[in-house]
Design a protein around this motif. Structure first.
Motif, PDB file in Angstrom:
ATOM      1  N   ARG A 120      18.945 -23.127  44.555  1.00 33.11           N
ATOM      2  CA  ARG A 120      18.941 -23.912  45.781  1.00 33.11           C
ATOM      3  C   ARG A 120      18.493 -25.344  45.506  1.00 33.11           C
ATOM      4  N   ARG A 121      19.098 -26.287  46.233  1.00 35.55           N
ATOM      5  CA  ARG A 121      18.796 -27.715  46.134  1.00 35.55           C
ATOM      6  C   ARG A 121      18.953 -28.255  44.709  1.00 35.55           C
ATOM      7  N   ASP A 178      15.928 -15.578  49.345  1.00 33.15           N
ATOM      8  CA  ASP A 178      15.280 -14.968  48.188  1.00 33.15           C
ATOM      9  C   ASP A 178      15.038 -13.486  48.421  1.00 33.15           C
ATOM     10  N   GLN A 223       7.050 -20.398  39.978  1.00 36.01           N
ATOM     11  CA  GLN A 223       6.518 -19.602  41.080  1.00 36.01           C
ATOM     12  C   GLN A 223       6.317 -18.168  40.590  1.00 36.01           C
ATOM     13  N   GLU A 316      16.554 -28.112  53.905  1.00 38.62           N
ATOM     14  CA  GLU A 316      15.429 -28.724  53.201  1.00 38.62           C
ATOM     15  C   GLU A 316      14.093 -28.138  53.629  1.00 38.62           C
ATOM     16  N   SER A 318      11.229 -25.200  53.024  1.00 35.38           N
ATOM     17  CA  SER A 318      10.721 -24.175  52.113  1.00 35.38           C
ATOM     18  C   SER A 318       9.657 -23.358  52.826  1.00 35.38           C
ATOM     19  N   ARG A 320       6.519 -20.683  52.605  1.00 34.57           N
ATOM     20  CA  ARG A 320       5.478 -20.213  51.690  1.00 34.57           C
ATOM     21  C   ARG A 320       4.503 -19.329  52.475  1.00 34.57           C
TER      22      ARG A 320
END
Length: 323
Positions: A120-121, A178, A223, A316, A318, A320
């Protein structure tokens, strides 16, 4: 520039895949080259991420037997109209993107090693030889580009359900693309799209699944990550694994074409790694905190904040976990 012929290296890997020792002389006779030539090719496949050991008097062996993909088996076991195995490739996604217009929906490309895999990105997707599963599928969506919005979520659901069925209990999805196990990344999905307004959308769905990647390669990731080998008591045969993922994904995308994202929302909630957990969204320089409450009918993540239940969607963002 002409393509590099990797045939001798792939033949060498096939000989070593049994995990047994093979002398340089034996390998040279089998492949029609000198011991020096064998040594040169060994160095290249080591650069691809294969652990090859040399022991004086015994020869070369891999650290462990290698489970390799087989194109004929995959063709027999899948519902795909076209299966292409490219052992060494720049990117399975790019291979299919370059062939849009020639392909039927459900056509797949698989590889053992990607030299320019991407996530991604535009991030690089680390792709050591034979350690993971790298596959992409082409899908023509007649409803157009707007209808493709929730597709990566459906792909994630399909992959998680397949892995759970194959013995990896507790595999979850993380918005938007994911696959997680025990709060660590197990796989990533990349959906790339092209098309004209008012026409069909052409999508390529890429999947990179960590199967048996060693800690040495995983140390390059930024990660927490895990592998299917850790999540399963008995690791499935790689061809069986790939075929199950391909067949289930074709079925899920057909359902998505007919019914849209609505029929998948409850499935997402049941598999959502962060459902009812505190999370933060990183949007540019901003950080938004709240409790994850699943997704809405458009595929946006729902966050319960001080302002109430707020949907967020976009390329854009993310997600967490907090803490």
């Amino acid at each position: 520039m002409p393509a590099i012929d990797h045939t001798p290296r792939l033949a060498l890997i096939n000989f070593l895949a049994d995990g047994e020792f093979h002398s340089g002389e034996e390998l040279g006779q089998q492949l029609g080259m000198s011991r020096a030539g064998i040594s040169k090719h060994i160095k290249v496949i080591q650069d691809w991420g294969l652990d090859v050991y040399k022991l004086q008097g015994k020869g070369y062996r891999l650290a462990a037997p290698l489970d390799l993909l087989n194109e004929d088996r995959l063709r027999e076991q899948t519902d795909s109209p076209s299966v292409c195995l490219q052992p060494i490739i720049d990117s399975t996604n790019q291979y299919l993107m370059n062939r849009i217009g020639e392909l039927d929906s459900g056509s797949v490309c698989l590889a053992e090693y990607q030299q320019a895999g991407r996530g991604r990105r535009g991030r690089q997707w680390f792709s050591p030889f034979g350690a993971n599963l790298y596959t992409s599928m082409y899908w023509r969506l007649e409803a157009g580009m707007a209808a493709a919005m929730g597709m990566s979520l459906v792909v994630g659901i399909s992959v998680a359900k397949t892995l759970n069925r194959l013995g990896a209990d507790g595999v979850k999805v993380k918005w938007p693309n994911d696959i997680y196990w025990q709060d660590k990344k197990l796989a990533g999905v990349l959906v790339e799209m092209t098309g004209q307004a008012g026409g069909a959308a052409h999508l390529v769905v890429g999947l990179g699944l960590n199967v048996s990647m060693r800690d040495k390669e995983g140390g390059q990731l930024d990660q927490p990550w895990t592998r299917l080998e850790d999540a399963c008591e008995a690791l499935p045969d790689k061809n069986q694994l790939a075929a199950a993922l391909i067949n289930d994904l074709i079925s899920a995308l057909r359902q998505y074409e007919q019914h849209g994202l609505g029929m998948f929302i409850e499935q997402w909630q049941a598999l959502d790694n962060y459902y009812n957990r505190p999370v933060k969204l990183l949007i540019g320089e901003s950080v938004i905190r709240g409790i994850a409450r699943g997704i809405d009918a458009q595929g946006a993540i729902l966050l319960e904040t001080e302002k109430g239940l707020v949907p967020f969607v976009g390329g854009e963002i993310s997600l967490r976990g907090e803490g």
